[in-house]
Design a protein around this motif. Structure first.
Motif, short mmCIF file in Angstrom:
data_model
loop_
_atom_site.label_atom_id
_atom_site.label_comp_id
_atom_site.label_asym_id
_atom_site.label_seq_id
_atom_site.Cartn_x
_atom_site.Cartn_y
_atom_site.Cartn_z
N HIS A 35 -9.34 10.82 9.30
CA HIS A 35 -9.67 11.04 7.89
C HIS A 35 -9.04 9.96 7.01
O HIS A 35 -9.73 9.36 6.17
CB HIS A 35 -9.17 12.43 7.46
CG HIS A 35 -9.43 12.72 6.01
ND1 HIS A 35 -10.66 13.17 5.55
CD2 HIS A 35 -8.63 12.62 4.91
CE1 HIS A 35 -10.59 13.34 4.25
NE2 HIS A 35 -9.38 13.02 3.84
N PHE A 36 -7.77 9.71 7.20
CA PHE A 36 -7.09 8.73 6.35
C PHE A 36 -7.53 7.31 6.66
O PHE A 36 -7.61 6.47 5.76
CB PHE A 36 -5.57 8.88 6.46
CG PHE A 36 -5.02 10.01 5.63
CD1 PHE A 36 -4.94 9.91 4.26
CD2 PHE A 36 -4.62 11.19 6.24
CE1 PHE A 36 -4.45 10.95 3.48
CE2 PHE A 36 -4.14 12.24 5.47
CZ PHE A 36 -4.05 12.13 4.09
N GLU A 37 -7.82 7.02 7.91
CA GLU A 37 -8.26 5.67 8.25
C GLU A 37 -9.64 5.39 7.66
O GLU A 37 -9.93 4.26 7.26
CB GLU A 37 -8.26 5.49 9.78
CG GLU A 37 -6.83 5.39 10.33
CD GLU A 37 -6.78 5.08 11.81
OE1 GLU A 37 -7.85 5.12 12.46
OE2 GLU A 37 -5.68 4.78 12.30
N LYS A 38 -10.49 6.39 7.56
CA LYS A 38 -11.79 6.22 6.90
C LYS A 38 -11.60 5.93 5.41
O LYS A 38 -12.44 5.28 4.79
CB LYS A 38 -12.64 7.48 7.08
CG LYS A 38 -13.24 7.62 8.47
CD LYS A 38 -14.06 8.91 8.56
CE LYS A 38 -14.62 9.08 9.97
NZ LYS A 38 -15.36 10.37 10.11
N MET A 39 -10.50 6.44 4.86
CA MET A 39 -10.19 6.18 3.44
C MET A 39 -9.54 4.83 3.24
O MET A 39 -9.28 4.41 2.12
CB MET A 39 -9.25 7.27 2.91
CG MET A 39 -9.86 8.66 2.84
SD MET A 39 -8.62 9.91 2.35
CE MET A 39 -8.19 9.30 0.71
N LEU A 92 0.83 -1.19 0.00
CA LEU A 92 0.00 0.00 0.00
C LEU A 92 0.87 1.25 0.00
O LEU A 92 0.62 2.21 -0.72
CB LEU A 92 -0.92 0.01 1.23
CG LEU A 92 -1.71 1.30 1.47
CD1 LEU A 92 -2.64 1.58 0.30
CD2 LEU A 92 -2.47 1.23 2.77
N PHE A 93 1.94 1.21 0.79
CA PHE A 93 2.83 2.36 0.90
C PHE A 93 3.49 2.63 -0.45
O PHE A 93 3.60 3.78 -0.89
CB PHE A 93 3.88 2.07 1.97
CG PHE A 93 4.61 3.31 2.43
CD1 PHE A 93 3.91 4.38 2.95
CD2 PHE A 93 5.98 3.39 2.34
CE1 PHE A 93 4.56 5.51 3.39
CE2 PHE A 93 6.65 4.53 2.78
CZ PHE A 93 5.94 5.58 3.31
N LEU A 94 3.94 1.57 -1.12
CA LEU A 94 4.53 1.74 -2.44
C LEU A 94 3.51 2.30 -3.43
O LEU A 94 3.82 3.15 -4.26
CB LEU A 94 5.06 0.40 -2.97
CG LEU A 94 6.53 0.09 -2.72
CD1 LEU A 94 6.88 -1.25 -3.35
CD2 LEU A 94 7.42 1.18 -3.26
N GLY A 95 2.27 1.81 -3.30
CA GLY A 95 1.22 2.31 -4.19
C GLY A 95 0.99 3.79 -3.99
O GLY A 95 0.76 4.54 -4.94
N VAL A 96 1.06 4.24 -2.74
CA VAL A 96 0.89 5.66 -2.44
C VAL A 96 1.99 6.47 -3.11
O VAL A 96 1.74 7.52 -3.70
CB VAL A 96 0.91 5.89 -0.91
CG1 VAL A 96 1.04 7.37 -0.59
CG2 VAL A 96 -0.35 5.33 -0.28
N PHE A 131 1.57 4.09 8.37
CA PHE A 131 2.56 3.94 7.32
C PHE A 131 3.09 5.28 6.79
O PHE A 131 4.05 5.32 6.04
CB PHE A 131 1.97 3.15 6.13
CG PHE A 131 1.58 1.74 6.47
CD1 PHE A 131 2.55 0.82 6.83
CD2 PHE A 131 0.26 1.34 6.42
CE1 PHE A 131 2.20 -0.48 7.15
CE2 PHE A 131 -0.10 0.04 6.74
CZ PHE A 131 0.88 -0.88 7.10
N MET A 132 2.40 6.38 7.18
CA MET A 132 2.75 7.66 6.58
C MET A 132 3.03 8.75 7.61
O MET A 132 3.01 9.93 7.30
CB MET A 132 1.62 8.11 5.65
CG MET A 132 1.34 7.11 4.55
SD MET A 132 0.08 7.66 3.38
CE MET A 132 -1.38 7.63 4.41
#
Length: 318
Positions: free
Chosen positions: A140-144, A4-8, A150-151
């Motif tokens: 906010h990000f956890e809802k997404m 997921l982190f790489l995808g970001v 990771f960030m």
């Protein structure tokens, strides 16, 4: 490293044009870019026609090259190519992007960029926010579906790319969205065309250090707090893009970028100027297809006008 982190990271690099950053050309140092010049003459700015594809000729160029304005990520059902685009690509020996897509597809290169995505001095988002503000960002990000764990150390301005919810890191993988750069790169790769970049990934990532992290954190929080008010901005941009209205896209970017006031030179103007000598040099080797964010084309400091000032003739391809 978490996928997921790489995808970001990949999504950030594809979407970075919306943030507008100053970068150097591939294979050049900062000094080389700053001292590379193309003789220019001040000319009156003329409003541009609605067109994404432009032919570049004149100024000693033996064969015309082409400039195409992309929108970095678009829903698959909205993806289109104006008439003449594939023909222009077919005529071209080389294809240049903002950053070389060959590097974008190199996983080892992506992994090497992770450290540059982090803030210096081991700063984390917690260091930049009050407890209440941090909770708002985290929720906010956890809802997404993007765990902030990771960030925590990522530069806040990079996270702003996702804060509106218009861009999902999984959309490219699922096929819900397309990237013009990725589509063009596949065409170039299949045709065994040479590819290049107007700037390097490393400089693109590091330039965010020129904006204080506190200001970046404010931008991120403001985007989150705007909530539903910003949800329609991506669709508005897509509609303008489908009309091939690059002047309209330029106006929209100016509206959207009110939060980076005072950093325009670093984020946009210098970047466009740095591209002109690189584009000029690339065209000496034959017909080249340049694909850059459409928001870079219009305006007195846009790539089209700067190329005209450098002595080139640009014509809209209808």
């Amino acid at each position: 490293m978490n996928k997921l982190f790489l995808g970001v990271i990949v999504m950030i690099l594809l979407s970075i044009g919306a943030c507008n950053t100053t970068k150097k050309s591939a294979g050049q140092s900062n000094k080389e870019v700053k001292t590379s010049t193309v003789e220019s003459n001040a000319i009156a700015y003329e409003k541009l026609e609605n067109a994404l594809l432009w032919k570049i000729s004149g100024n000693g160029v033996e064969s015309p090259s082409y400039l195409y304005g992309t929108i970095h990520i678009i829903p698959s059902e909205e993806y289109f190519l104006p008439e003449g685009t594939l023909e222009a690509i077919g005529k071209s020996k080389k294809m240049y992007f903002e950053i070389d897509m060959k590097e974008m597809n190199d996983v080892s290169k992506q992994m090497g960029l992770l450290n540059q995505a982090f803030m210096k001095d081991d700063l984390t988002l917690k260091d930049l926010y009050t407890e209440e503000e941090y909770k708002k960002v985290k929720d906010h990000f956890e809802k997404m579906g993007i765990p902030l764990f990771f960030m925590e150390r990522m530069k806040p301005m990079l996270l702003t790319v996702f804060a509106s919810g218009d861009i999902d890191p999984g959309d490219l993988q699922s096929g819900k969205a397309k990237s013009y750069e990725m589509e063009f790169y596949e065409i170039a790769k299949d045709a065994k065309k040479e590819t290049g970049g107007l700037e390097t990934i490393e400089y693109q990532m590091s330039v965010f250090d020129s904006i204080p992290y506190e200001e970046q954190a404010d931008m991120l929080l403001e985007t989150i707090e705007m909530g539903d008010a910003s949800n329609g901005s991506m669709q508005k941009m897509i509609e303008i893009y489908k009309q091939q209205d690059i002047e309209g896209m330029q106006d929209m970017f100016k509206e959207e970028e009110s939060g980076v006031e005072g950093h325009e030179d670093v984020l946009l103007t210098n970047r466009n100027k740095n591209w002109i000598p690189v584009i000029s040099e690339a065209m000496k080797g034959g017909t080249t297809f340049f694909a850059v964010g459409a928001g870079h084309l219009g305006g007195p400091q846009g790539v089209i006008h700067l190329l005209k000032e450098a002595g080139f003739t640009l014509e809209a391809v209808k």
